[in-house]
Design an enzyme around this catalytic site. Structure first.
Site, PDB file in Angstrom:
ATOM      1  N   ASP A 257       0.829  -1.208   0.000  1.00  0.00           N
ATOM      2  CA  ASP A 257       0.000   0.000   0.000  1.00  0.00           C
ATOM      3  C   ASP A 257       0.865   1.261   0.000  1.00  0.00           C
ATOM      4  O   ASP A 257       1.849   1.354   0.735  1.00  0.00           O
ATOM      5  CB  ASP A 257      -0.896  -0.008   1.240  1.00  0.00           C
ATOM      6  CG  ASP A 257      -1.819   1.183   1.301  1.00  0.00           C
ATOM      7  OD1 ASP A 257      -2.774   1.225   0.502  1.00  0.00           O
ATOM      8  OD2 ASP A 257      -1.586   2.069   2.146  1.00  0.00           O
ATOM      9  N   GLU A 299       0.348  -0.777  -5.107  1.00  0.00           N
ATOM     10  CA  GLU A 299      -0.691   0.245  -5.118  1.00  0.00           C
ATOM     11  C   GLU A 299      -0.007   1.597  -5.272  1.00  0.00           C
ATOM     12  O   GLU A 299       0.639   2.097  -4.339  1.00  0.00           O
ATOM     13  CB  GLU A 299      -1.510   0.192  -3.827  1.00  0.00           C
ATOM     14  CG  GLU A 299      -2.763   1.054  -3.876  1.00  0.00           C
ATOM     15  CD  GLU A 299      -2.667   2.344  -3.079  1.00  0.00           C
ATOM     16  OE1 GLU A 299      -3.651   3.088  -3.041  1.00  0.00           O
ATOM     17  OE2 GLU A 299      -1.597   2.616  -2.496  1.00  0.00           O
TER      18      GLU A 299
END
Length: 617
Positions: A257, A299
């Site tokens: 992330d 991401e």
């Protein structure tokens, strides 16, 4: 098994050492630090179970298969907890899902936690969802059902309640150096001159003052999310160690992330800096040595040309999978403008290296930000600023005649920028058409929903379906009654899965049945044809009508032509572009079995129609 490990390590050790000291030597790293990294890797290899060692023998690019169909889901919203999730696997199998992304389930801070992205303990499970044993059991059950599992690994920051943060607040210098901390405002002020705010409305500023230690902490996202200091080699070692421990539980895909934020340099915007690519490449090397069947999903929701860099290249692999955020944005742009030129341009420009592929999605848990190609928009004779305002208004329920019913999110008074929240069905017109009891628009909205999913299922890469979109879920405003959620607008589409509504998928001609069965049919077709493998490239066919998107896929023995009409108008498109690519004669649509003859001057495409065409036998 040790000999296998040594063989893998020997293939990579020289490059790993070289990159490690390229990044960390000037920052004080020594041979002792590098040896500690190697010792940790060896330990995690030995900790890996026999069944996972066996799984490591499958092809390294197993995720390129046409059978890979993803589903993104919050465990609590979908099933309640990890134990109850087991009973929902049959539903996933019915749809055709072979890989499930379990949204944040690691232990998070109490109270506000950014939807689970403020992690308190990476190696523990959120007690609301279950226990370690529950997690281990569901991983086993998914593996037996031939469904791969992805989880989120928040790599840029921890919660302020993480044990490292707690020790830092107690004054422990070792743990203070795990974060970006400063004694006064002099350096933070330099950062703030160049670093844009991520959540200006909700969480203004890039730093949070902690009076307990009289320090300013870098907090890119929220005051309770502390940015890690990857300039410290111990941070890198610990975060790699955690990734390998998660892989050793049986996780198949790890979503890293917020990777564009991992490295900070004063005087820059602290986005997409060069050392991040070295760090991600080392993550890739290390997982290839210890757990080669693990896939890394990056991401990086930034500009298209920056996203693409996180694939690496043929000589320096980084992420095997990346979210195709620009494709998603361009699809929404095409729906609003009836113009596919942005999709054409980006899909000719950003072709993944052979080792990697895109994760294609229509919606996700996040908002939609308008990161389109501004130079290309300007080349069309449009203002990039005014075009963005149009999209914000169109999907934010402020543009006259728009079919969309979304909500504006994080509006910036200074630059007038904003993002959009909402489910696919509400953004594509179903909610408004139901409110207005307008049956024709209801029909059209279903066609839009199916077209959007046909785009991600047919395209090169892996399709990822957001939970609830397969039953045409609408916006849900009940989050406003929850004090922990009411200030976060994204909960309008982060909703409890409506299992009563899901039963309607079995009732012919309901909205739920038409969307579910339509997506199910696309998935079934995809799984039967090798042209949908992730390594089969697409080739754009530019039509004389900017509302019609088209491409073909080709192998030595077969080919497929896909055509999508992004307007509510019947189109008569010229066959000349197809004939130039040597397509002629009779083709058959895989859905309707309608014949399409490319020997004719024109072919007809109905409003929002999707054609997947194979040569007629």
């Amino acid at each position: 098994m040790n000999s296998i490990y040594e063989q893998r390590l020997n293939r990579h050790i020289k490059e790993l050492r070289q990159i490690y000291f390229k990044v960390y030597k000037k920052l004080g790293a020594t041979k002792k630090d590098f040896d500690a990294l190697l010792n940790m890797m060896s330990k995690r290899f030995l900790d890996r179970s026999d069944s996972l060692h066996q799984l490591d023998l499958r092809p390294s690019k197993w995720y390129m298969s046409k059978d890979m169909i993803g589903y993104m889901v919050y465990t609590d919203l979908f099933a309640g907890d990890l134990k109850k999730l087991e009973s929902k696997i049959e539903y996933l199998q019915e749809l055709g899902i072979t890989y499930v992304h379990l949204m944040p389930l690691l232990k998070t801070r109490e109270g506000e936690n950014d939807g689970g992205y403020a992690v308190e303990d990476y190696l523990d499970i959120d007690p609301i969802l279950g226990t370690h044993d529950d997690f281990n059991q569901i991983l086993t059950t998914f593996r037996e059902a031939h469904i791969d599992v992805c989880i989120d690994y928040v790599i840029n920051h921890t919660a302020d309640t993480h044990q490292w943060a707690k020790k830092a607040l107690e004054g422990d210098k070792y743990y203070q150096e795990m974060y970006m901390m400063f004694d006064d405002r002099s350096i933070p002020d330099i950062y703030d001159k160049y670093v844009p705010e991520v959540l200006p409305d909700k969480c203004p500023g890039n730093f949070t003052f902690k009076k307990e230690i009289n320090k300013w902490v870098f907090t890119s996202f929220s005051s309770f999310q502390w940015d890690l200091n990857f300039k410290n080699p111990k941070v890198f070692e610990n975060m790699v160690d955690i990734m390998l421990q998660l892989a050793n539980k049986g996780v198949n895909i790890i979503r890293l992330d917020a990777i564009p934020f991992m490295w900070k340099e004063a005087g820059t915007n602290c986005r997409n800096l060069g050392p991040i690519h070295d760090l991600i490449h080392m993550f890739h090397i290390i997982k290839d040595v210890v757990a080669p069947s693990l896939a890394i999903l990056g991401e990086a929701i930034v500009e298209p040309h920056e996203i693409f860099k996180y694939f690496g290249d043929e000589h320096k692999e980084e992420c095997g999978l990346l979210y195709n955020a620009n494709f998603m944005v361009n699809i929404w742009n095409a729906f609003a403008t009836r113009d596919v030129r942005l999709i054409n341009d980006d899909n000719k420009k950003y072709i993944p290296p052979k080792h990697s592929c895109w994760m294609n999605y229509l919606r996700c848990h996040d908002d939609i930000g308008w990161g389109f190609n501004e130079e290309l928009i300007e080349s069309f004779g449009l203002s990039a600023f005014h075009h963005k305002q149009y999209l914000i208004d169109f999907y934010g329920n402020r543009f006259p005649g728009s079919f969309a019913k979304g909500e504006i999110y994080q509006y910036n008074e200074v630059n007038k920028d904003a993002r959009i929240n909402g489910t696919a069905a509400s953004l594509l017109g179903l909610e408004k058409a139901i409110d207005e009891q307008f049956m024709y628009e209801q029909e059209i909205s279903i066609k839009r929903i199916l077209l959007g999913h046909a785009m991600i299922i047919a395209h090169q890469g892996i399709p990822l379906i957001y939970s609830g979109d397969e039953i045409a879920s609408l916006n849900d405003h009940t989050y406003l009654n929850d004090p922990d959620k009411k200030n976060e607008g994204r909960w309008v589409h982060r909703q409890f899965f409506d299992w009563t509504r899901a039963t309607k998928r079995l009732i012919h001609n309901t909205f739920e049945h038409r969307v579910f069965s339509g997506i199910q049919e696309m998935i079934n077709i995809r799984k039967t044809d090798d042209l949908f493998n992730g390594d089969v490239a697409i080739n754009i066919i530019e039509n004389d009508d900017i509302s019609v998107y088209s491409f073909y896929k080709k192998t030595d023995h077969d080919h497929l032509i896909c055509i999508f009409n992004f307007s509510e108008q019947l189109k008569h498109i010229s066959t000349t572009p197809y004939q130039k690519d040597h397509f002629s004669g009779l083709y058959m649509d895989l859905f309707s079995h309608r014949p399409i003859d490319f020997s004719e001057v024109n072919i007809k495409i109905a409003p929002y129609e999707v054609l997947w065409l194979k040569k007629a036998e």
